[in-house]
Design a protein around this motif. Structure first.
Motif: not given
Length: 301
Positions: A50-71, A285-289
């Motif tokens: 819903g808003n722009s936040e920082i995420y992290i993932m493995n370099s193969d696209g797996s393990g996508q995780t949200r790190l910030t929640n500032n709204r 190769i596409r990493l996010t979908t």
């Protein structure tokens, strides 16, 4: 004879199963990795919640995780050289300011509070300093500060829009964009702000220069051919080469830690996603979908 025939059939079936398994393993994001597995982590920005936040993932696209929640609007993440921290800019105080968090999303700290827009931070190679751009002086200028936010020093001082600073791997130079000649081009300067030099002359807007791990090349995006594409150029300004060629926009490139691949964002599949390709532009190769925009990747060193 019957036993021999049955044995032969079993061997053939096992070989076929093994071939199928190998083919499955070689497809998808995993095909972009080395035989030793994924290299490093990729931080990026996503609007999937819903808003722009920082995420992290493995370099193969797996393990996508949200790190910030500032709204609020969080963007421009950069991993520290040791991978322990992430610097980014955020509007949580009302305007863009530089913030830092641990790589697991904990201990968020504001480094600037200047009442102007501070954006696009990057770490020095030893992790002791942060370079960024700030909207001052009728344009945008490049500043450097200690990693704790102290000792801010202005490196550029003109009426130009200077932005997207990126520190060279040996710490001696900073690449950045500037509209000094009326068009945004890629420039270099010494880490103390001296000896500013323009290295591109495309006559159209260039953005997001990033040094290769060996310091020999710089990757960037530019709309020289009617839309934004990914280019690479030698650090001395020679050998500019276009790596992508599509009618959509490819932007925000960054190198893998070993310099063999480049991650970037593109809307080639109708929405903004993160992709990875070989450093010569092959093996895309596409990493996010996600149906929402994903962009501004940065690959851990």
């Amino acid at each position: 004879m019957l036993k021999k025939l049955l044995l032969t059939t079993i061997v053939v079936l096992l070989a076929a199963a093994s071939f199928t398994a190998c083919a499955k393993q070689a497809s998808g994001p995993e095909a972009a990795q080395t035989s030793s597995g994924p290299i490093g982590k990729i931080v990026f920005v996503s609007q999937r919640d819903g808003n722009s936040e920082i995420y992290i993932m493995n370099s193969d696209g797996s393990g996508q995780t949200r790190l910030t929640n500032n709204r609020s609007y969080d963007s421009g993440p950069a991993l520290s050289p040791d991978g322990s921290k992430i610097v980014f800019f955020s509007t949580k105080l009302g305007n863009n300011e530089i913030c830092v968090i641990n790589a697991d999303g904990s201990n968020e700290i504001n480094l600037t509070n200047n009442k102007v827009n501070d954006m696009y931070p990057d770490w020095s190679p030893d992790g002791s300093k942060i370079v960024y751009s700030s909207a001052v002086g009728g344009g945008s200028q490049i500043f450097v500060m200690n990693a704790d936010g102290s000792n801010m020093v202005q490196l550029t001082s003109d009426d130009n829009v200077n932005g997207y600073p990126d520190w060279s791997p040996d710490g001696s130079k900073i690449a950045f964009t500037s509209d000094k000649q009326g068009v945004v081009e890629i420039h270099l300067m010494n880490a103390d702000g001296s000896n500013k030099t323009q290295i591109t002359s495309n006559g159209v807007k260039a953005q997001a220069p990033v040094w290769s791990p060996d310091g020999k090349k710089i990757v960037f995006s530019c709309n020289k051919d009617g839309n934004n594409e990914i280019y690479v150029i030698n650090a001395d300004g020679s050998g500019q080469t276009r790596l992508t060629n599509i009618t959509n926009n490819d932007v925000d490139p960054c190198w893998s830690p070993d310099g063999t691949r480049i991650a970037f964002s593109s809307n080639r599949d109708s929405n903004q996603e993160i992709y990875v390709m070989n450093a010569d532009g092959s093996n895309l190769i596409r990493l996010t979908t996600d149906v929402n925009p994903d962009g501004l990747p940065d690959w851990s060193k």
